[in-house]
Write a protein that holds these residues in place. Structure first.
Motif, short mmCIF file in Angstrom:
data_model
loop_
_atom_site.label_atom_id
_atom_site.label_comp_id
_atom_site.label_asym_id
_atom_site.label_seq_id
_atom_site.Cartn_x
_atom_site.Cartn_y
_atom_site.Cartn_z
N VAL A 1 -5.72 -26.20 50.94
CA VAL A 1 -4.73 -26.44 51.99
C VAL A 1 -5.34 -26.20 53.36
O VAL A 1 -5.09 -26.97 54.29
CB VAL A 1 -3.47 -25.57 51.76
N ALA A 2 -6.19 -25.20 53.48
CA ALA A 2 -6.84 -24.93 54.76
C ALA A 2 -7.69 -26.12 55.21
O ALA A 2 -7.69 -26.47 56.39
CB ALA A 2 -7.71 -23.67 54.67
N ALA B 1 -0.15 -23.34 49.60
CA ALA B 1 -1.07 -23.37 48.45
C ALA B 1 -0.38 -22.84 47.21
O ALA B 1 -0.46 -23.45 46.13
CB ALA B 1 -2.32 -22.56 48.76
N THR B 2 0.34 -21.75 47.33
CA THR B 2 1.06 -21.18 46.19
C THR B 2 2.13 -22.14 45.70
O THR B 2 2.25 -22.39 44.50
CB THR B 2 1.70 -19.83 46.58
N ALA C 1 -6.02 -21.71 48.33
CA ALA C 1 -5.76 -21.65 49.77
C ALA C 1 -6.78 -22.46 50.56
O ALA C 1 -6.43 -23.11 51.55
CB ALA C 1 -5.74 -20.20 50.24
N ASN C 2 -8.04 -22.48 50.11
CA ASN C 2 -9.07 -23.24 50.82
C ASN C 2 -8.77 -24.74 50.81
O ASN C 2 -9.15 -25.45 51.74
CB ASN C 2 -10.45 -23.00 50.20
N VAL D 1 -0.80 -21.44 55.26
CA VAL D 1 -1.72 -21.98 54.26
C VAL D 1 -1.47 -21.37 52.90
O VAL D 1 -1.33 -22.10 51.89
CB VAL D 1 -3.19 -21.76 54.71
N ARG D 2 -1.42 -20.07 52.82
CA ARG D 2 -1.25 -19.41 51.51
C ARG D 2 0.08 -19.74 50.86
O ARG D 2 0.16 -19.92 49.65
CB ARG D 2 -1.43 -17.90 51.64
N THR D 3 1.12 -19.84 51.66
CA THR D 3 2.44 -20.18 51.12
C THR D 3 2.44 -21.58 50.53
O THR D 3 2.89 -21.79 49.40
CB THR D 3 3.51 -20.07 52.22
#
Length: 132
Positions: A53-54, A43-44, A50-51, A39-41
């Motif tokens: 994409v989550a 999103a970046t 991140a939320n 998720v964080r990758t």
């Protein structure tokens, strides 16, 4: 890039991400067992929170398209094969008409207006084109 997000679109970014990934699962370019970016990758990479994409990943999981496998991450689920079969059947105009009617009923029940419902369909079609 697994998906692209159009910041000028009226479709929310999470929906663009969800529709883009779902389209790639449907067309087979993300086969069963493919590991999605964390998720964080993602999103970046997309310049999103991140939320956002989550939420897209959660909706994909609720639809049975992906599954969370602990440390192995988020993977394209085997049920994606059934989704591809249904998508292929969409060439049958009776099936497509029934699917459209069901969609119209679902979004109306959720209180989604006509323009927004059509925008969601356009976003899904656009995301599918981007994936090709």
């Amino acid at each position: 890039m697994i998906v692209e997000v159009d910041p000028s679109s009226s479709v929310p970014p999470y929906e663009q991400v969800r529709a883009g990934i779902a389209g790639r699962i449907d067309d087979g370019s993300l086969p069963v067992g493919t590991r999605l970016p964390p998720v964080r990758t993602l999103a970046t990479d997309l310049g999103l929170a991140a939320n956002t994409v989550a939420r897209a990943y959660r909706e994909l999981e609720e639809a049975g398209l992906v599954e969370t496998a602990g440390r192995r991450g988020t993977l394209v689920a085997a049920s994606g094969d059934a989704v591809r079969r249904r998508a292929a059947a969409a060439t049958d105009s009776a099936y497509a008409a029934a699917a459209a009617a069901a969609y119209a009923e679902s979004v109306a029940a959720l209180g989604v207006g006509d323009d927004e419902a059509v925008a969601l369909v356009r976003a899904a079609v656009h995301a599918r084109r981007l994936a090709h």
